[in-house]
Structure formats: structure tokens, C-alpha cells
Design a protein around this motif. Sequence first.
Motif, PDB file in Angstrom:
ATOM      1  N   ALA A 356       0.607  -1.182  -0.204  1.00 51.03           N
ATOM      2  CA  ALA A 356       0.009   0.030   0.061  1.00 51.03           C
ATOM      3  C   ALA A 356       0.917   1.181  -0.041  1.00 51.03           C
ATOM      4  CB  ALA A 356      -0.938   0.089   1.277  1.00 51.03           C
ATOM      5  N   TYR A 357       1.874   1.217   0.550  1.00 49.45           N
ATOM      6  CA  TYR A 357       2.918   2.238   0.686  1.00 49.45           C
ATOM      7  C   TYR A 357       3.188   2.818  -0.798  1.00 49.45           C
ATOM      8  CZ  TYR A 357       7.176   5.074   1.857  1.00 49.45           C
ATOM      9  OH  TYR A 357       8.049   6.047   1.910  1.00 49.45           O
ATOM     10  N   VAL A 358       3.316   1.889  -1.759  1.00 47.78           N
ATOM     11  CA  VAL A 358       3.834   2.129  -2.906  1.00 47.78           C
ATOM     12  C   VAL A 358       2.736   2.572  -3.931  1.00 47.78           C
ATOM     13  CG1 VAL A 358       5.008   1.034  -4.914  1.00 47.78           C
ATOM     14  CG2 VAL A 358       5.718   0.244  -2.732  1.00 47.78           C
ATOM     15  N   VAL A 359       1.606   1.849  -3.506  1.00 41.29           N
ATOM     16  CA  VAL A 359       0.504   2.100  -4.678  1.00 41.29           C
ATOM     17  C   VAL A 359      -0.534   2.966  -4.177  1.00 41.29           C
ATOM     18  CG1 VAL A 359       0.940  -0.248  -5.520  1.00 41.29           C
ATOM     19  CG2 VAL A 359      -0.860  -0.030  -4.023  1.00 41.29           C
ATOM     20  N   LEU A 360      -0.776   3.271  -2.752  1.00 42.36           N
ATOM     21  CA  LEU A 360      -1.886   3.856  -2.371  1.00 42.36           C
ATOM     22  C   LEU A 360      -1.409   5.319  -1.956  1.00 42.36           C
ATOM     23  CD1 LEU A 360      -4.865   3.411  -1.502  1.00 42.36           C
ATOM     24  CD2 LEU A 360      -4.103   2.982   0.819  1.00 42.36           C
ATOM     25  N   PRO A 361      -2.265   6.342  -2.459  1.00 37.96           N
ATOM     26  CA  PRO A 361      -1.843   7.774  -2.274  1.00 37.96           C
ATOM     27  C   PRO A 361      -2.096   8.075  -0.390  1.00 37.96           C
ATOM     28  CG  PRO A 361      -3.411   7.681  -3.934  1.00 37.96           C
ATOM     29  CD  PRO A 361      -3.399   6.499  -3.628  1.00 37.96           C
ATOM     30  N   PRO A 362      -0.993   8.494   0.145  1.00 38.21           N
ATOM     31  CA  PRO A 362      -1.034   8.769   1.459  1.00 38.21           C
ATOM     32  C   PRO A 362      -2.182   9.770   2.032  1.00 38.21           C
ATOM     33  CG  PRO A 362       0.664  10.133   0.535  1.00 38.21           C
ATOM     34  CD  PRO A 362      -0.001   9.195  -0.614  1.00 38.21           C
ATOM     35  N   THR A 363      -2.496   9.615   3.135  1.00 37.71           N
ATOM     36  CA  THR A 363      -3.607  10.684   3.631  1.00 37.71           C
ATOM     37  C   THR A 363      -2.646  11.992   3.876  1.00 37.71           C
ATOM     38  OG1 THR A 363      -3.063  10.078   5.738  1.00 37.71           O
ATOM     39  CG2 THR A 363      -4.969   8.858   4.774  1.00 37.71           C
ATOM     40  N   ARG A 364      -3.516  13.029   4.178  1.00 36.12           N
ATOM     41  CA  ARG A 364      -2.723  14.293   4.354  1.00 36.12           C
ATOM     42  C   ARG A 364      -1.802  13.991   5.699  1.00 36.12           C
ATOM     43  NH1 ARG A 364      -3.127  18.431   7.808  1.00 36.12           N
ATOM     44  NH2 ARG A 364      -4.965  17.540   8.704  1.00 36.12           N
ATOM     45  N   GLU A 366      -0.453  11.494   6.745  1.00 38.33           N
ATOM     46  CA  GLU A 366       0.819  10.484   6.286  1.00 38.33           C
ATOM     47  C   GLU A 366       1.789  11.142   5.441  1.00 38.33           C
ATOM     48  OE1 GLU A 366       1.639   6.252   3.890  1.00 38.33           O
ATOM     49  OE2 GLU A 366      -0.382   6.681   4.766  1.00 38.33           O
ATOM     50  N   ALA A 367       1.285  11.853   4.413  1.00 43.81           N
ATOM     51  CA  ALA A 367       1.981  12.594   3.885  1.00 43.81           C
ATOM     52  C   ALA A 367       3.268  13.588   4.512  1.00 43.81           C
ATOM     53  CB  ALA A 367       1.486  13.453   2.619  1.00 43.81           C
ATOM     54  N   ARG A 368       2.552  14.269   5.582  1.00 44.32           N
ATOM     55  CA  ARG A 368       3.455  15.098   6.030  1.00 44.32           C
ATOM     56  C   ARG A 368       4.579  14.338   7.035  1.00 44.32           C
ATOM     57  NH1 ARG A 368       1.403  19.279  10.923  1.00 44.32           N
ATOM     58  NH2 ARG A 368       1.104  17.314  11.803  1.00 44.32           N
ATOM     59  N   PHE A 417      -0.383   4.284  10.408  1.00 47.23           N
ATOM     60  CA  PHE A 417      -1.199   4.895  11.481  1.00 47.23           C
ATOM     61  C   PHE A 417      -1.784   3.906  12.340  1.00 47.23           C
ATOM     62  CE2 PHE A 417      -5.105   6.670  13.195  1.00 47.23           C
ATOM     63  CZ  PHE A 417      -4.751   7.940  13.491  1.00 47.23           C
ATOM     64  N   LEU A 418      -1.387   4.304  13.911  1.00 47.04           N
ATOM     65  CA  LEU A 418      -1.901   3.413  14.930  1.00 47.04           C
ATOM     66  C   LEU A 418      -2.956   4.006  15.680  1.00 47.04           C
ATOM     67  CD1 LEU A 418       1.884   2.370  16.504  1.00 47.04           C
ATOM     68  CD2 LEU A 418       0.152   1.034  14.715  1.00 47.04           C
ATOM     69  N   ASN A 419      -2.881   5.172  16.007  1.00 49.24           N
ATOM     70  CA  ASN A 419      -3.978   5.962  16.733  1.00 49.24           C
ATOM     71  C   ASN A 419      -3.625   7.234  16.919  1.00 49.24           C
ATOM     72  OD1 ASN A 419      -2.272   6.122  19.359  1.00 49.24           O
ATOM     73  ND2 ASN A 419      -2.613   3.769  19.362  1.00 49.24           N
ATOM     74  N   GLU A 420      -4.688   8.011  17.175  1.00 49.57           N
ATOM     75  CA  GLU A 420      -4.539   9.635  17.644  1.00 49.57           C
ATOM     76  C   GLU A 420      -5.429   9.896  18.957  1.00 49.57           C
ATOM     77  OE1 GLU A 420      -5.453  11.785  14.238  1.00 49.57           O
ATOM     78  OE2 GLU A 420      -7.590  11.596  14.271  1.00 49.57           O
TER      79      GLU A 420
END
Length: 461
Positions: A356-364, A366-368, A417-420
Motif C-alpha cells: 500500500a505504501y507504494v500504490v496507495l496515495p497517502p493521507t494528508r 501520512e504525507a507530512r 497509522f496506529l492511533n491519535e
Amino acid sequence: MRQLLVLMLFFLIPLQAVAAPLSPQQERAVDETVREWLAGTEAPSVSIAVVRDGKVAYARAYGNARLHPDVPATPQTRYRICSVTKQFTAAGILALQDEGKLSLDDRVAKYFPDFASADKVSIRQILSHTASYPDFWPADVPTPRMMRPVDLKLLLDEWATKPLASEPGTEWRYSNTNFFIAGAIVEKVSGEPYFAFLQSHIFAPLRMNDVEDNANPPPRLAYATGYTRFGEGPVRQVSYAGPGWEYAAGGLAMTPTDLAKWDISLMDRALLSPQAYEAFYTPVKLNSGVNTKYSLGLGVYEPDGRLDLQHGGDGPGFAAENMMWPAEKSAVVVLTNNEWTRSIPSLRDDLVARIAYVVLPPTRNEARARAIFDGFRRGAVDRALFNDEGNALLTAQVLADQKEGLARFGPPRAFIFLNEGASGGMMRRNWKIRTANGTLSAIEIDDPNGKLEQFVVSKAE
């Protein structure tokens, strides 16, 4: 006439087969990270399929489907999918509901009045693991009894008549018994064997042409053999459970591409009724209002605000993981013929996350986080992302130390992403970072203005 024939043949091709291919760079990245995982786990083989933009974009198999002598796995090799079967059992029930032959809110007593608390338990509850029937298969490996064939009626007479572990709807309790009951309902209402009903109502319409029933697998080279090992000992061929023990809870085998076709139909909502898909997408709540994060044979999650539907499967000699991101019309299917790389965490939290890291666009978010981590690896960061306190912590010496330390881990392979949660007016996020040579954890703390107070990376325990 020739042009007309070509046009007709084109429309006979299933839409799922018209691929939206990955870029050459993405193919190389997927291939590299899958090979790393295979070498690190010593799994005999792994076979994957990737869906992008609602089409099968990539399918490849690695390693050997059989050992001694070695038989290479191919994209056409069938693997047991274990508990990923459960979503197909739910689909069978929903197909019958679409035909007006039953309702998710029917009580089990309508079909099997002798089962425990049958007048209190609904079909929806058995499909969502909120019925509380005891699980006949709680162990990881089959018992000696499970090596022998079992009759469905005898098994249900034994296990579905035991007292419930709790009142229906009061807790989420995983139980394979639930899906044996669901399979028996499919057979009773349809008048057909379980697999035959799924074949005519699900597999054939979706052109899932390579699905098979584990209870009667054909002796063909295109069927993977399952393997086990004890401790770190040698790899051995597994002893399978006898016919009847997997059934509607885990009894299907198929190729990753066939499973990807199902994923596409689920994301496109293309086969069943809108009501059926709402049931798949909506997590069931307990009587108390608690969200179980599980619908009907599917986990329903929203990590970092992104919806994903998922289910894994573990069984004798096999592990499977199926994960979909409906908004992006993307999915990753991973099937392997061993039982020491369990679906959680080795497949879902490692291999699927890597792909998924390769093929899926990151969330905002995750991108940061990716950008900050890449900056740490280079020894420089975008200081505009940090507030004054955060920038004060990132001295030249700290950045140099981080660069030196992170070099040993190699490039990132996945951000998980684990939690927030809010704390003291700040927002704290926890990440797991897979790299080529290890696993790291990252703690991110944002101030009320969205600036970073800190982003601390350390080796995961």
C-alpha cells in the motif's frame, strides 16, 4: 466484419481484466519489498494482486507453491483463503435477502429452532460475531479429532446447542460456529449445497473462474501445498483438517486475482442490492451502542480518516489478507502457503502495508509524516512544519545524530497509522514505520495551530 468481431470479443472480456498497470517504478518497488518480506519470513511462496482505480493493476507470485520437488507459484495458483471465506458466506445470505427469501433480522429459530437461544439471535448477529455462540475451533492448529471428516449436522448439534457465552448483542466474540450456522441457513433456504449456491450467485456472475472448495480439492499443480514449522525447525508439509471442518467459515480456495474481482464488485457495489452493500459497509453496534468495527464477515475501519474494509485468514498451512480502500477504488490481496506468517501482524501490518505504501496515495497526515521522516534521513527538515518549541529541539547535532542512526535502518517501506488522541490541548499521533532493515515507532504531537511540537522517532520494541 473483422472489426465487428474484434469489438464483440472486447466486450466479452471481464472489465476487471482491463488493467490500469502500475508504473515501472511502482512495479520495481512492489517487487523489491515483497522479495524482502519473503526472504525475511522464509515463507515458501506468496501471491499478490493489486487493484487500482477499480481494475486489477498487478498480479504476481513469488517462491514455490510446492516443495520437494519445488514447483514455482504462478498467478494462477490457488491458495486456501481461510477466514476470508466469511465475507462470501455473508454475500450468500445477502443474495437470498435480495431474492426475498430471508431477512438479516430473522431469528435463527425460524430455521433451526433447537439451537441455543435461537429465538433471541438474528442472522445479522451471527454474521457480525455478536451472537455469542461458542467457537468450535479456538485453537491455532487442528486437534486429532479434526483430522477426521465431520458431518455438518453433527457439529452444529454439538456446538450450536451449547449455552451462549453472553446475551446476544452484548459483546463482539469471534466464533467460527456462527458461520457454520450461516452456511446451513444458506443451504436450507436455497435448497442447494453451500458451494453450489455461491458458485451460481457470486462466483459465476463475477467470472471468478478459479474458486474451489477445500473439502474436495482437485489433484492439480495449480493448487498450493500448505506448510508449517515447529519453533525455528525445518519446514514440513502441514496436516489439513478433515473434510467439513472449514466449510462456510474458511473452506474456499482461489487465486489472488479472483479475490480481487470480488473486491472490485464490492467497491463498485455491482452485484448485490444497495441494501446489501450498506450492510457490508456499516459496522454493527452492540446493544450498548459500542461500534464493533465489524459488519458482516468484514472489518470496517477508518484509520486516519480513510475507510478500509478488511479481513484476514489463518488456517493449517495458509494465511491470507484482503484489504480494500473503497474511496480510492484500490485493494491489496496477499495469499501465502505457510502458517507462521499469520494474517495479523505479518501480512496486514507488514506486507500489505508495504505494498500500500507504494500504490496507495497517502493521507494528508501520512504525507507530512513521510516528509518529516525523509528529512530526518537526510539530516534536514522543513522547519516551517514545526513551532518554536519543536524547532528548538531539532539542533544541528540532533539532526546529524538522527541521520547517522536512521542510516542503519534503510529506506522506509510502510507508514502505519496506529492511533491519535487529544491531550492537554495537543493532538498526539502514533505511527509505526517499517523499513528495509527494521521497525521504528514515531510519536507526533501537534499544537492547536497544526504545527509540530515534536516528532520523535525511536526503535520499536
